[in-house]
Design an enzyme around this catalytic site. Structure first.
Site, PDB file in Angstrom:
ATOM      1  NE  ARG A  87      -3.738  -1.762   2.452  1.00 22.73           N
ATOM      2  CZ  ARG A  87      -4.844  -1.856   3.488  1.00 22.73           C
ATOM      3  NH1 ARG A  87      -4.504  -1.373   4.695  1.00 22.73           N
ATOM      4  NH2 ARG A  87      -6.299  -2.399   3.260  1.00 22.73           N
ATOM      5  CG  ASN A 112       4.539  -7.445   7.109  1.00 19.28           C
ATOM      6  OD1 ASN A 112       5.780  -7.587   7.827  1.00 19.28           O
ATOM      7  ND2 ASN A 112       3.797  -7.814   7.856  1.00 19.28           N
ATOM      8  CG  ASN A 141       2.435 -10.585   4.888  1.00 15.11           C
ATOM      9  OD1 ASN A 141       2.472  -9.902   5.877  1.00 15.11           O
ATOM     10  ND2 ASN A 141       1.367 -10.999   4.076  1.00 15.11           N
ATOM     11  CG  ASP A 162      -4.040  -0.843  11.523  1.00 23.49           C
ATOM     12  OD1 ASP A 162      -3.111  -1.508  11.792  1.00 23.49           O
ATOM     13  OD2 ASP A 162      -5.263  -1.111  11.737  1.00 23.49           O
ATOM     14  CG  ASP A 164      -6.095   0.682   6.408  1.00 29.54           C
ATOM     15  OD1 ASP A 164      -5.786   1.110   7.617  1.00 29.54           O
ATOM     16  OD2 ASP A 164      -6.785  -0.109   6.244  1.00 29.54           O
ATOM     17  CG  ASP A 256      -6.554  -6.509  16.858  1.00 29.46           C
ATOM     18  OD1 ASP A 256      -6.597  -7.662  17.015  1.00 29.46           O
ATOM     19  OD2 ASP A 256      -7.170  -5.696  16.318  1.00 29.46           O
TER      20      ASP A 256
END
Length: 340
Positions: A87, A112, A141, A162, A164, A256
């Site tokens: 990303r 990753n 990963n 994160d 995003d 998490d």
């Protein structure tokens, strides 16, 4: 993303004296002060009830969290850990936003994208800045890569994000202030909860934070995709039972939730009655950039069985540890009203 202070019973000042008057006037003054004291007690009780806190947390008076009264808060810095996978374009936006945050010492990018090094174009696109940005290339990963106790972390505070999630700089700064007052807990922007649907069986659920009964707004976890926590928890997470790590790897999910278990279990050791794993800070401006990602990779939460799998994680973690350590809280910290 810490100011608890025990509230002591209000006492009359040491220099308080009744005025010297005749007996009838003394009785009048005594009645006057009695009524005044009664009204003071009623007002104090009313104020206390207005700011209702979870009795098990014993974290009083969050209303004292004020950015304009921070003379007692030592100057310190924090480290950002940001894990990414395919990303690059939205990663760049998140990094540029983070570089503007005060008190930021370093950014660690957990890379990753196995076998593909960070491009020079990405690095150059960050522009001129004084904050070190370290790209830590991984050999596999794994969601748990970001939870390593990196030797490059030299601050007590870690902000995990994160790739995003875009959190405004004022929100980051405020959450850091809150974390400084609650250093043993996760302080972040995404609350979730566990719900016991039958004895010893739990569901993972979102949190309804719309106005309503306080009981409907409780949470027991603060997700680490946008949260501050102490770096000690990275080592504690690493040292957890193999069964926990295997559970996360097998489902490629729930690291998490596992971290909230780790924090809750630690709090049970240092506080007799334990306390909630996290403090929820309601953000003013937090955005999800996933729709802007140039690749075709979508977040894990898009999977149709996402909530079912996370419910299973909670139940499996409870079996691994032999206890349900998560505790509910209804504390919501906001930059303006502080507590809702």
């Amino acid at each position: 993303m810490k100011i608890p202070a025990e509230q002591e019973a209000q006492k009359l000042p040491n220099n308080f004296r009744l005025c010297r008057c005749s007996a009838p006037r003394n009785r009048g003054w005594l009645a006057f002060w009695s009524v005044l004291l009664l009204f003071s007690v009623v007002a104090a009780i009313t104020a206390f009830q207005h700011f209702h806190y979870d009795s098990k947390q014993k974290q009083e008076d969050l209303t004292n969290i004020k950015t304009e009264h921070l003379t007692n808060i030592k100057t310190e810095e924090f480290t950002i850990i940001l894990q990414t996978y395919k990303r690059d374009n939205i990663l760049l936006k998140v990094l540029k936003n983070c570089l503007a945050a005060p008190h930021l010492q370093k950014i660690i990018v957990v890379w990753n994208n196995i076998g593909v090094a960070p491009s020079q174009k990405l690095i150059d696109s960050l522009g001129q800045h004084s904050i070190p940005v370290l790209f830590m290339e991984q050999t596999r990963n794994s969601l748990q890569n970001r939870l390593q106790p990196f030797a490059e972390i030299h601050t007590e505070a870690v902000l995990m994000l994160d790739d995003d999630v875009l959190v405004s700089v004022p929100d980051i700064s405020f959450a850091f202030i809150v974390w400084q007052q609650f250093r043993d807990q996760i302080v972040g922007f995404v609350p979730r909860k566990h719900v016991e649907i039958s004895p010893g069986v739990y569901n993972y659920e979102d949190v309804g934070l719309t106005p309503g009964q306080r009981g409907e707004r409780k949470y027991s976890m603060v997700l680490i995709g946008a949260a501050f926590f102490h770096r000690r928890y990275l080592k504690l997470y690493r040292d957890q039972p193999k069964a926990m790590h295997d559970l996360v790897e097998a489902g490629h999910n729930c690291e998490d939730i596992a971290m909230n278990f780790v924090v809750s279990l630690h709090l049970r050791e240092i506080w007799a009655d334990g306390r909630s794993a996290g403090i929820y800070v309601k953000p003013m401006d937090m955005r999800n950039l996933e729709m802007q990602a140039s690749g075709d990779f979508k977040g894990l939460w898009h999977r149709s069985d996402h909530f079912k799998q996370r419910s299973e994680c909670i139940n499996q973690l409870t079996k691994i540890y032999g206890v349900m350590p998560l505790q509910l809280s209804d504390i919501i910290v906001n930059q303006y009203s502080r507590v809702k």
